[in-house]
Design an enzyme around this catalytic site. Structure first.
Site, PDB file in Angstrom:
ATOM      1  N   GLU A 116       0.772  -1.296   0.007  1.00 24.08           N
ATOM      2  CA  GLU A 116      -0.012  -0.085  -0.005  1.00 24.08           C
ATOM      3  C   GLU A 116       0.840   1.148   0.060  1.00 24.08           C
ATOM      4  O   GLU A 116       0.567   2.312  -0.775  1.00 24.08           O
ATOM      5  CB  GLU A 116      -1.105   0.140   1.260  1.00 24.08           C
ATOM      6  CG  GLU A 116      -1.954  -1.087   0.941  1.00 24.08           C
ATOM      7  CD  GLU A 116      -2.805  -0.968   2.327  1.00 24.08           C
ATOM      8  OE1 GLU A 116      -2.547  -1.464   3.373  1.00 24.08           O
ATOM      9  OE2 GLU A 116      -4.049  -0.965   1.955  1.00 24.08           O
ATOM     10  N   GLU A 136      -3.488 -10.047   3.913  1.00 27.74           N
ATOM     11  CA  GLU A 136      -4.727  -9.618   4.659  1.00 27.74           C
ATOM     12  C   GLU A 136      -5.715 -10.832   4.542  1.00 27.74           C
ATOM     13  O   GLU A 136      -6.218 -11.065   5.757  1.00 27.74           O
ATOM     14  CB  GLU A 136      -5.254  -8.201   4.339  1.00 27.74           C
ATOM     15  CG  GLU A 136      -4.355  -7.032   4.419  1.00 27.74           C
ATOM     16  CD  GLU A 136      -3.217  -6.594   3.670  1.00 27.74           C
ATOM     17  OE1 GLU A 136      -2.774  -7.601   2.830  1.00 27.74           O
ATOM     18  OE2 GLU A 136      -2.686  -5.434   3.339  1.00 27.74           O
TER      19      GLU A 136
END
Ligand code: 1HE
Length: 262
Positions: A116, A136
């Site tokens: 990210e 995740e």
């Protein structure tokens, strides 16, 4: 000059201190991004010295970043989770929509929140050791640092879903092929290449870099009719800058470099 947090380092490079080199410096934890590090990133990009025209982000140790520091995750309730995610959004926005273009130099793990962070940069240079994942999905959580907005713009929602649903890991070559990085370089050379690119970027007219950071991504999301209008405004402003006029004149007088094959 150095940020208050020793997990993040800032040094200036170049004859006019025009390049900021920002280093994630938590190698024993694989540059896992705890709250302190995210706040330090925000602060460093908000307060870059006026001499800086381009920046580089990289990580010390064997990996770029292992993503969110999972040791800080366990006790958060839903409301705290929302604010935590918004803190990441704000910090990474200070990179993407900040003062200067940012080049990420990637190696080793570029995973979860590390991807990210890399996605908030304008150019990604990976060395051959780099690998990308969004664990995740495996950890039972979701991206929270802007990944669902930025990663699909690089590789598409289908590929991102695959990464999260199946735990798929991309290596450096495949990462470049699908758009996670724009460059792949030999192992150990990503930082040098990133500095080389940043040095070139720093020679651009400031208004050109501004337009590429602030106008292009917005135009790309506008309906075509709005985009054409925004483009026309931006083009007119950029052309009217004295620096643009001088650069065009230099080319017409044979004093500026031609475009040439690499
Ligand atoms: C960590 C973290 C971490 C390492 N948070 N402490 N990210 C992940 O799910 C990735 C988790 N990390 C890994 O898969 C591996 O650590 C790596 C592939 C990145 C590197 O492997 P390796 O063998 O080089 O290192 P290691 O032995 O696994 O880790 C070294 C130490 O770093 C160890 O601590 P130690 O005290 O036992 O030495 C690890 O616990 C620690 N460490 N990664 C905390 N991530 C805004 S939302 C974003 C959501 C996410 O990013 S979720 C994805 C999280």
């Amino acid at each position: 000059m150095s940020p208050a947090n020793p997990d993040l380092q800032l040094r200036l490079h170049g004859e006019r201190s025009e390049i900021a080199i920002v280093t994630l410096n938590r190698p024993t934890k694989r540059n896992a991004l705890n709250d302190g590090l995210i706040i330090a990133l925000r602060d460093v990009f908000q307060t870059l010295p006026d001499t800086v025209r381009a920046a580089v982000v990289h990580g010390n140790g064997e990996h770029f970043s292992a993503g969110l520091d999972l040791s800080e995750l366990s006790e958060r309730d839903a409301a705290e989770g929302v604010f935590h995610s918004r803190m990441w959004h704000h910090a990474l926005d200070c990179i993407e929509k900040g003062k200067v273009p940012v080049v990420a130099a990637l190696h080793g793990a570029v995973v979860g929140g590390g991807l990210e962070l890399a996605s908030a940069c304008h150019i990604r240079v990976a060395d051959e050791s780099a690998f990308y994942a969004l664990p995740e999905g495996t950890r039972g959580i979701f991206v929270g640092g802007g990944g669902s907005v930025r990663v699909p713009k690089l590789i598409g929602a289908a590929r991102m879903s695959d990464m999260m649903l199946t735990g798929r890991v991309y290596n450096a070559q495949d990462g470049e092929r699908i758009g996670l990085s724009q460059y792949v370089v030999p192992e150990g050379t990503a930082l040098d290449k990133a500095i080389e690119l940043a040095t070139r970027i720093a020679t651009n007219a400031r208004m050109t870099n501004f337009a590429l950071m602030h106008a292009l991504p917005r135009i790309a999301e506008q309906p075509a009719d709005h985009g054409f209008l925004t483009e026309a405004m931006m083009a007119a402003i950029a052309q009217s800058a004295p620096e643009a006029k001088a650069r065009v004149r230099a080319f017409l007088e044979g004093k500026a470099a031609k475009v040439s094959k690499t």
